[in-house]
Design a protein around this motif. Structure first.
Motif, short mmCIF file in Angstrom:
data_model
loop_
_atom_site.label_atom_id
_atom_site.label_comp_id
_atom_site.label_asym_id
_atom_site.label_seq_id
_atom_site.Cartn_x
_atom_site.Cartn_y
_atom_site.Cartn_z
N ALA A 68 0.77 -1.15 0.16
CA ALA A 68 -0.11 -0.05 -0.08
C ALA A 68 1.14 1.07 -0.06
O ALA A 68 0.42 2.84 -0.87
N HIS A 71 2.25 1.90 -3.83
CA HIS A 71 1.18 2.38 -4.52
C HIS A 71 0.65 3.16 -4.09
O HIS A 71 0.54 4.83 -5.05
N ARG A 91 -6.46 -8.34 1.02
CA ARG A 91 -7.29 -8.35 -0.10
C ARG A 91 -8.35 -7.19 0.45
O ARG A 91 -9.27 -6.31 0.30
N ARG A 92 -8.71 -7.67 1.65
CA ARG A 92 -9.80 -6.96 2.88
C ARG A 92 -9.11 -5.56 2.89
O ARG A 92 -9.96 -5.08 3.13
N HIS A 94 -6.76 -3.85 2.08
CA HIS A 94 -6.60 -3.05 0.52
C HIS A 94 -6.71 -3.22 -0.72
O HIS A 94 -6.69 -3.80 -1.96
N PRO A 95 -8.68 -3.00 -1.08
CA PRO A 95 -9.96 -3.76 -1.26
C PRO A 95 -8.90 -2.82 -2.89
O PRO A 95 -9.53 -3.73 -4.59
N ALA A 96 -8.46 -2.21 -3.61
CA ALA A 96 -8.24 -1.52 -4.70
C ALA A 96 -6.73 -2.05 -5.41
O ALA A 96 -6.47 -1.90 -6.39
N LEU A 97 -6.08 -2.42 -4.52
CA LEU A 97 -4.85 -3.35 -4.96
C LEU A 97 -4.66 -4.78 -4.77
O LEU A 97 -5.37 -5.58 -4.33
N ARG A 98 -4.06 -5.30 -5.99
CA ARG A 98 -3.50 -6.68 -5.83
C ARG A 98 -2.95 -7.31 -5.27
O ARG A 98 -1.57 -7.23 -5.27
#
Length: 223
Positions: A68, A71, A91-92, A94-98
């Motif tokens: 994060a 990013h 994922r939970r 930082h939902p905007a990241l892969r």
């Protein structure tokens, strides 16, 4: 985790699945990273941005804290971790990241596609006999001129210090830690075709019991 992965990879994945929630609660705050370490990571981001726009893989991304941060600094980045539980929490949070499940021994990535690889306190679970293969895999996925930043705990003397934990955060685990001095690591990087840029060793801070080593290397060849 695939059955054909090495035993140490499967044991590491299972152990981090067991402690994923506690680990994330303990290590998900960027402000909790020592100031000097944050500066080195930010410097890595600046080098990668200057080099080009290829993505960076945060290998051993855990809760996604550093992913994060990268990013936020404008670096195209994604996280890779052996633990499905850790990936789910990243994922939970930082939902905007892969983030995806994968092993540094066999990255599911094409050759020469990454501008950078971060491996912060993830090669500590790799035994000596597998380390050269991991570095060769890092070189494979980096573009010529791409950067690698490693971080690991300092061992005792020139030989690898091996520690085993059967419990962490109150959960049964089977985690092996391999702590090293910089010299054998940089020698293996050179053999893999990764040219040393710099090595930093700092003393323990706060509750840390061991020093920290940061190694910055670059894939040889023209950009």
């Amino acid at each position: 985790m695939k059955a054909d992965h090495p035993d140490f990879i499967r044991a590491t994945a299972t152990s981090y699945d067991a402690i994923a929630g506690d680990y994330t609660a303990r290590f998900s705050d960027w402000a909790g990273v020592p100031t000097f370490d944050r500066a080195l990571i930010d410097g890595f981001a600046a080098l990668v941005r200057e080099r080009g726009r290829e993505p960076v893989a945060d290998v051993g991304s855990g809760p996604g804290t550093v992913t994060a941060r990268m990013h936020g600094l404008g670096v195209p980045v994604f996280g890779v971790d052996v633990s499905p539980g850790m990936v789910a929490l990243a994922r939970r949070n930082h939902p905007a990241l892969r983030f995806h499940v994968g092993s540094m021994t066999s990255l599911d990535l094409p050759d020469a596609t990454l501008g950078g690889v971060l491996a912060l306190y993830s090669v500590i679970h790799v035994p000596d006999e597998a380390l050269a293969g991991v570095f060769a895999e890092f070189r494979r996925v980096l573009v010529p001129g791409g950067y690698l930043l490693l971080a690991f705990q300092l061992g005792d003397g020139e030989r690898t210090t091996h520690l085993h934990l059967a419990e962490r955060f109150g959960h049964p685990v089977s985690l092996d830690y391999y702590l090293r001095s910089p010299e054998p690591v940089t020698a293996l990087l050179a053999e893999a075709g990764l040219a040393l840029h710099s090595t930093v060793v700092r003393e323990p801070e706060g509750e840390e019991k061991r020093g920290r080593v940061f190694v910055l290397a670059r894939r040889a060849g023209r950009d």
